[in-house]
Design a protein around this motif. Sequence first.
Motif, PDB file in Angstrom:
ATOM      1  N   LEU A 133       4.676 -55.076  71.237  1.00 38.17           N
ATOM      2  CA  LEU A 133       5.786 -54.462  70.509  1.00 38.17           C
ATOM      3  C   LEU A 133       6.452 -55.478  69.590  1.00 38.17           C
ATOM      4  N   ALA A 134       6.649 -56.701  70.087  1.00 37.77           N
ATOM      5  CA  ALA A 134       7.273 -57.751  69.267  1.00 37.77           C
ATOM      6  C   ALA A 134       6.428 -58.071  68.036  1.00 37.77           C
ATOM      7  N   ALA A 135       5.115 -57.944  68.168  1.00 32.88           N
ATOM      8  CA  ALA A 135       4.234 -58.248  67.044  1.00 32.88           C
ATOM      9  C   ALA A 135       4.393 -57.268  65.884  1.00 32.88           C
ATOM     10  N   THR A 136       5.001 -56.103  66.122  1.00 32.46           N
ATOM     11  CA  THR A 136       5.259 -55.153  65.028  1.00 32.46           C
ATOM     12  C   THR A 136       6.432 -55.596  64.165  1.00 32.46           C
ATOM     13  N   ARG A 137       7.226 -56.543  64.628  1.00 33.40           N
ATOM     14  CA  ARG A 137       8.403 -57.061  63.923  1.00 33.40           C
ATOM     15  C   ARG A 137       9.356 -55.928  63.523  1.00 33.40           C
ATOM     16  N   PRO A 138       9.964 -55.253  64.498  1.00 32.92           N
ATOM     17  CA  PRO A 138      10.864 -54.134  64.185  1.00 32.92           C
ATOM     18  C   PRO A 138      12.139 -54.604  63.500  1.00 32.92           C
ATOM     19  N   ALA A 139      12.739 -53.712  62.742  1.00 30.05           N
ATOM     20  CA  ALA A 139      13.976 -54.040  62.028  1.00 30.05           C
ATOM     21  C   ALA A 139      15.156 -54.157  62.978  1.00 30.05           C
TER      22      ALA A 139
END
Length: 525
Positions: A133-139
């Motif tokens: 999930l962290a690898a998606t770099r959420p806003a």
Amino acid sequence: MPYDLLIKGALVYPGEEPPRVIDVAIEGDRIAALGSDLAVDAAAQVVQADGLLLCPGFIDLHAHSALEPFRDPLLVPKIAQGFTTELINPDGLAPAPVDRARWQARRAYLQPLEGPGPETWPWSSIDEYLQALAATRPATTLVPSVGHGSVREYVMGSEQRAPTAQELEAMRWEVRAGFEAGARSLSFGLIYVPGAFADTAELIEVAKEAARFGAPLAVHVRNESDLVLQAVGEMIEVARRSGAPLHLSHLKVIGHPHLVEPLLELIDQANREIDITFDQYPYGAGSTMLSALLPPWSLAGGPATTLARLRDPAARAQIARDVRRGLPGWENIFAAVGPESITISHAAPPRSDAIGKSLAQIAEEREIDPLEAALDLLCDTSLDVTMIDHYASEEVVRQIFRHPLHLIGSDGIFGEHPHPRLYGTAARVLGRYALHEGLIPVEEAIARLATRAARRLGLTDRGRIAEGLRADLVLLDPARFIDTATYEEPRRTPDGVVGVWVAGRAVWRDGAPTGERPGGVWTGR
């Protein structure tokens, strides 16, 4: 010292304190200084904010954003209304832990609420999921919960029985591992399988792990309709006997408005002996998977088994009888609100034509019974259907909203025709209810949206505007800030959001996302 950003002249609401006109300087991801006349030439960028409100970033305490970042890491509906932090994996439902042999069944069950996520799930443990999930770099910053239902399914499948002593210990171990990976709450969804199969004794034992970490139990109770007092009472007892704080998810009463006052009295009584809060979305309609209309026994064994029952004439007839007659203790949404009040907000092909129609309309068009129309929809889409159920008046919503233990959770579900709460929750609370109607004071609304929400999750680095804290900020035009999303046009962003910053970086400016994605996943490390 030089600053990266200086916001000058805004009326600053620091948290729970009264507002004042003050300058706010940001350096990196932190609030560097507050002052009445900070030097403009000391900043790389200046935002002149006369006549505007500056608030701490809002925190969504009930967010279905566990898989959406794999599709859209900008999370536009959230940042557009000022949410900068989200508590994910509510209702006991989470993508992890998951048995690598059963991840497709988990995805199929979660899809109406969370979307599918990546084409294949590369994780099994909670820690592995959080890394992906962290690898998606959420806003926004995504704060994980441990989902009791997901832990139970991982340990013992979707069986309708009590766990053995060994299985219960394995569940406790998984919950503990989730907290060690960074989770800040333990969520329960006691109308969803397999969480619905857990008895009170199991809930108490699992909740003891949350108590060890000082983390709240975030609970969708067993019944929000005729037995809501008993259902909330059960969780009060779980909190009392486990020692964990209690946070009730989306507090409501479905179809029985006379129970609202005794429900709030029950919470007041509990507040004298346990740590208790609740969240609410400010609407008189809910939204969840259409399969929530089915009796729990029909959902045991997972999606494939449920579909087999729906396609078997004898089992389907039993499902229909149970929905029409009810079962002891079961929250029967179909009976509580009726098919006229249930609208389809998402339906997978080949039934996308059902989106925006009520079950009553669909039944009339097909010249069949409304319950049969619902069962057909579930069969035709392999259970991938989401509904909006209208259950309460605006008066009832406001009665709950006024309570001092009230906090905010959008419960927003992404989709083609979502519930308007996905786009409008924060603006309805602060804009409509506080700024425009004065239902509660503005500083009270901001405290609920930010300061007290951060405190509830033990997030000491955010929720207030103070030197040294994380620069999660929302700049609003108080004359224009209001929700515009409706049930007919739900994908409308609020007016009046001038800017939103996450960790000092602008994610929303001039009515559009900037493309910045500085949020990440909270792990406490």
